[in-house]
Design a protein around this motif. Structure first.
Motif, PDB file in Angstrom:
ATOM      1  N   LYS A 168     -18.580 -23.773  24.126  1.00  0.00           N
ATOM      2  CA  LYS A 168     -18.381 -24.527  22.613  1.00  0.00           C
ATOM      3  C   LYS A 168     -19.449 -26.273  22.892  1.00  0.00           C
ATOM      4  O   LYS A 168     -19.436 -26.489  22.001  1.00  0.00           O
ATOM      5  CB  LYS A 168     -17.250 -25.317  22.434  1.00  0.00           C
ATOM      6  CG  LYS A 168     -15.700 -23.677  22.114  1.00  0.00           C
ATOM      7  CD  LYS A 168     -14.529 -24.118  22.140  1.00  0.00           C
ATOM      8  CE  LYS A 168     -13.715 -23.010  21.278  1.00  0.00           C
ATOM      9  NZ  LYS A 168     -12.066 -23.563  20.817  1.00  0.00           N
ATOM     10  N   LYS A 171     -22.343 -25.596  22.394  1.00  0.00           N
ATOM     11  CA  LYS A 171     -23.032 -25.244  21.058  1.00  0.00           C
ATOM     12  C   LYS A 171     -22.856 -27.111  21.282  1.00  0.00           C
ATOM     13  O   LYS A 171     -24.245 -26.973  19.566  1.00  0.00           O
ATOM     14  CB  LYS A 171     -21.836 -25.266  19.797  1.00  0.00           C
ATOM     15  CG  LYS A 171     -22.432 -23.335  20.733  1.00  0.00           C
ATOM     16  CD  LYS A 171     -20.785 -22.453  19.679  1.00  0.00           C
ATOM     17  CE  LYS A 171     -21.160 -21.023  19.940  1.00  0.00           C
ATOM     18  NZ  LYS A 171     -20.549 -20.645  19.608  1.00  0.00           N
ATOM     19  N   ASP A 177     -28.497 -20.379  20.486  1.00  0.00           N
ATOM     20  CA  ASP A 177     -27.618 -19.073  20.727  1.00  0.00           C
ATOM     21  C   ASP A 177     -28.466 -18.247  22.242  1.00  0.00           C
ATOM     22  O   ASP A 177     -27.791 -17.694  22.909  1.00  0.00           O
ATOM     23  CB  ASP A 177     -27.940 -17.806  19.977  1.00  0.00           C
ATOM     24  CG  ASP A 177     -26.923 -18.411  18.485  1.00  0.00           C
ATOM     25  OD1 ASP A 177     -26.178 -19.411  19.262  1.00  0.00           O
ATOM     26  OD2 ASP A 177     -27.372 -17.534  17.384  1.00  0.00           O
ATOM     27  N   ILE A 180     -27.776 -20.010  25.396  1.00  0.00           N
ATOM     28  CA  ILE A 180     -25.424 -20.262  25.779  1.00  0.00           C
ATOM     29  C   ILE A 180     -25.803 -18.730  26.020  1.00  0.00           C
ATOM     30  O   ILE A 180     -24.837 -19.360  27.188  1.00  0.00           O
ATOM     31  CB  ILE A 180     -25.279 -20.371  24.379  1.00  0.00           C
ATOM     32  CG1 ILE A 180     -24.934 -21.576  24.434  1.00  0.00           C
ATOM     33  CG2 ILE A 180     -23.740 -20.021  24.368  1.00  0.00           C
ATOM     34  CD1 ILE A 180     -24.723 -22.038  22.602  1.00  0.00           C
TER      35      ILE A 180
END
Length: 267
Positions: A168, A171, A177, A180
């Motif tokens: 989190k 982000k 994406d 991550i």
């Protein structure tokens, strides 16, 4: 991953020592063997253990020690190639399905489950029947067969990690994406993944040996531990040493990787 704690694990230590010894022997075989593994000497047929032939000779007069070194190298190459293919595609599929979920997860994992329903060795035999036998075809066949198991492991780890605070936070910092997935989440799955890779090596060594034993794996003139066992089965009672050394090499390789996997899994 707590490497200090792992290094104190007895199984990990024993597995590291055993695997290290086996890998050293295999590496030595890449640069030196006492004899050409495929050279036949009729005068040395079934020669016993001696200074000249440390493990004796086979029914063609070939030096067993040289063939074990060469066969171990072949087996390890096949195992490494198999695991590389399985891990690469398994990580990609598992990361995408575990992170995104939804329809992508449903479609890819249903396909994955359909493939996973077949025993890996039978699936590999199917691909071998299509591709033909040989070392590189065995690597491709086993690699494809190993993808589903790695994909399931990676997917479960991504599902477990994707809602954690560090994800989190990434982000909120604007990380994409793929960053991550492969920079933040993937490193946090390495303990489980490394354990799975060791098990994969285990299974790949056994699968290659089994296929070569049946004559559909590595083909002559390449030496293979499984093929050596196949050639020795007619002489099990008359010349047991013929089968002892390649069989013992397989056992030690599998035991080493198994102990490493157990050591990593328990930390």
């Amino acid at each position: 991953m707590n490497w200090k704690k792992i290094r104190k694990n007895k199984n990990f230590i024993a597995g590291s020592i055993l695997t290290g010894i086996m890998l050293f022997m295999i590496l030595m075989g890449c640069f030196y063997t006492p004899y050409n593994p495929n050279t036949m000497d009729p005068s040395a047929k079934f020669a016993g253990i001696s200074v000249k032939h440390l493990m004796g000779c086979d029914n063609f007069g070939r030096d067993i020690f040289s063939r074990v070194l060469s066969g171990s190298r072949t087996t390890l190459i096949v195992a490494a190639g198999t695991v590389l293919i399985g891990v690469t595609f398994g990580i990609l599929i598992g990361a995408l399905t575990g992170y995104y979920g939804g329809i992508l997860d449903e479609v890819l994992m249903r396909i994955n489950d359909a493939v996973f329903a077949f025993p890996s060795i039978l699936l590999a035999l199917l691909f071998i029947s299509l591709l033909g036998s040989g070392k590189y075809h065995v690597i491709i066949a086993l690699g494809i067969a190993f993808v589903p198991s790695f994909a399931r492991i990676v997917r479960s780890e991504f599902i477990r990690n994707k809602n954690m605070d560090y994800v989190k936070s990434a982000k909120l910092q604007g990380a994409g994406d793929f960053r991550i997935m492969f920079v933040h989440i993937l490193p946090n799955t390495m303990t489980v993944l490394l354990s799975a890779i060791m098990i994969g090596f285990n299974n790949a060594v056994l699968a290659e040996a089994g296929m070569s034993f049946l004559g559909i794996g590595v083909q002559p003139p390449d030496a293979s531990l499984g093929r050596m066992l196949s050639e020795a089965q007619s002489f099990l009672f008359s010349v047991p040493m013929y089968a002892l050394f390649p069989g013992l090499t397989i056992i030690l390789l599998v035991l080493g990787f198994g102990l490493l996997s157990d050591g990593l899994k328990n930390e």
